[in-house]
Design an enzyme around this catalytic site. Structure first.
Site, mmCIF file in Angstrom:
data_model
loop_
_atom_site.group_PDB
_atom_site.id
_atom_site.type_symbol
_atom_site.label_atom_id
_atom_site.label_comp_id
_atom_site.label_asym_id
_atom_site.label_seq_id
_atom_site.Cartn_x
_atom_site.Cartn_y
_atom_site.Cartn_z
ATOM 1 N N HIS A 168 49.959 37.276 40.624
ATOM 2 C CA HIS A 168 48.541 37.195 40.261
ATOM 3 C C HIS A 168 48.268 38.157 39.100
ATOM 4 C CE1 HIS A 168 44.203 38.069 40.636
ATOM 5 N NE2 HIS A 168 44.107 36.858 41.168
ATOM 6 N N VAL A 178 46.372 40.635 38.474
ATOM 7 C CA VAL A 178 46.213 42.077 38.686
ATOM 8 C C VAL A 178 47.449 42.721 39.297
ATOM 9 C CG1 VAL A 178 43.706 41.943 38.922
ATOM 10 C CG2 VAL A 178 45.137 41.811 40.970
ATOM 11 N N LYS A 179 48.483 41.922 39.590
ATOM 12 C CA LYS A 179 49.690 42.496 40.179
ATOM 13 C C LYS A 179 50.564 43.118 39.078
ATOM 14 C CE LYS A 179 48.901 41.209 44.484
ATOM 15 N NZ LYS A 179 47.904 40.134 44.443
ATOM 16 N N ILE A 180 51.784 43.508 39.448
ATOM 17 C CA ILE A 180 52.612 44.310 38.546
ATOM 18 C C ILE A 180 53.036 43.504 37.320
ATOM 19 C CG2 ILE A 180 54.595 45.843 38.410
ATOM 20 C CD1 ILE A 180 52.447 46.649 40.484
#
Length: 394
Positions: free
Chosen positions: A185, A187-189
């Site tokens: 997603h 906003v993930k790493i």
């Protein structure tokens, strides 16, 4: 607004996606297996299966492990709802294991006690899903020892933990689990826009997940139940789903993967800066287990517990008013209306509820500037000073 999370898209990322747009394949082409191979190699796993999102990967993992009606899956209440919903998609029951008060991950001592009770009552879980909250790995060795004793399978929900390490090894190698699931997603790493991945060392599990992500259809004559009519033949040999990742997403993910170490290093640096600035204040900063290295998807403060510390709602409103996009992770799953209708009640998992009442996630993303972080820190200090003032409302 300084958001709590933000993707970073480079010119290389754009060029990688454009190259796919100019190619002969947009969906099922060469980029997906290339991304799978690179991701598996980075984790130290033998197999990786890319999906359209992490929820789909969780669902496929449950199906591959044979979860179904009459079975039980246990997970943490401190997670996004997908970690529990995946069991219900399979017709299985869900239960929760309360969290450790320091790491906010599933508590191994609580799990051990719950398993002993469940064995006595004949209600042991088929699968346990430990969630690597905020990017910090769970005590996987402890969970693995319990799995060996009680006979349950393990799916690591590493949606927050791309690039994290446990006992010196990358999360995703499945040394202590059957399958590990990741999220891409924005906003993930790293991101593929939307997307997920399941890693495993078991070729049968990988084959099953790959089959079910594409309608349960095979073109492999060795898997078909009848002789193929010709080179065009395919058979649906199981009821599957359209959970495929596109080549567009995979190309973006493969490009992003090359910067994973840089992203985690910057997130770690920002977390350390927060620690240095905020630990002297009447708040609780995240605590890290000595045998793990978080990927720092989230930086969560606990507030409103020590004298002079503002209530979470007060701090949330003050920071949002200054354009600082704080957030809260997570409302405990068992308190959601849909889960209360299953019989769960507030008070069932008190540590998760206590954590939730005081948690606030500060902005943290790799392109966050030092100046923006200083704005966040100054705003937190000002809010705490206001809460400690004699004129502050009770």
């Amino acid at each position: 607004m300084i958001p709590y999370g933000r993707q970073h898209i480079s010119d290389d990322d754009i060029e990688a996606v454009v190259a796919v747009l100019r190619s002969d394949f947009l969906t099922q082409g060469p980029a997906v297996p290339q991304f799978e191979a690179a991701f598996a190699a980075g984790c130290g796993a033998r197999h990786a299966v890319a999906t359209c999102n992490a929820t789909a990967a969780l669902h496929l993992a449950c199906l591959a492990l044979g979860l179904g009606p009459g079975d039980r899956l246990w997970t943490s209440p401190n997670t996004f709802v997908a970690s529990a919903n995946c069991a219900r998609y399979c017709g299985a029951e869900v239960d929760f294991v309360d969290i450790d008060p320091h790491t906010y991950n599933l508590s191994v001592p609580v799990l051990a006690a719950k398993l002993a009770d469940a064995r006595r009552d004949g209600r042991l879980p088929k699968i346990v899903v430990p969630v690597h909250f905020a990017g910090q790995p769970c005590d996987m060795a402890g969970i693995r020892a319990l799995a060996d004793e009680y006979g349950f399978a393990i799916i690591e929900d590493a949606s927050h933990a791309v690039g994290a390490r446990y006992r010196g090894k990358p999360v995703g190698g499945c040394d202590c689990s059957d399958i590990t699931v990741f999220s891409f997603h924005p906003v993930k790493i790293i991101t593929t826009g939307e997307g997920g991945m399941a890693t495993t060392n078991d070729p049968r599990l990988a084959e099953r997940m790959a089959l079910l992500r594409s309608h349960g259809i095979t073109r492999d004559p060795a898997q078909m139940e009848g002789a193929p009519d010709g080179a065009w033949s395919y058979e649906q040999i199981a009821l599957g789903f359209n959970y495929r990742m596109t080549d567009l997403q995979a190309a973006l993910g493969l490009s992003q993967l090359r910067r994973l170490d840089d992203y985690v290093a910057r997130r770690t640096q920002l977390a350390q800066r927060y620690d240095a600035a905020l630990r002297p204040l009447p708040v609780t900063c995240p605590r890290q287990a000595p045998d793990s290295a978080s990927s720092w998807h989230l930086y969560v403060l606990r507030v409103g517990e020590a004298p002079g510390s503002p209530a979470r709602a007060t701090l949330f409103a003050a920071l949002r008013a200054q354009g600082i996009g704080v957030n809260v992770h997570y409302i405990p799953v068992h308190t959601q209306p849909d889960y209360r209708r299953l019989g769960f009640r507030r008070g069932d998992f008190p540590e998760a509820e206590r954590y939730y009442a005081h948690a606030i996630s500060l902005p943290l993303f790799p392109t966050m500037s030092d100046a923006d972080q200083e704005m966040v820190i100054a705003a937190v200090r000002a809010a705490i000073a206001g809460a400690a003032s004699p004129s502050a409302p009770c």
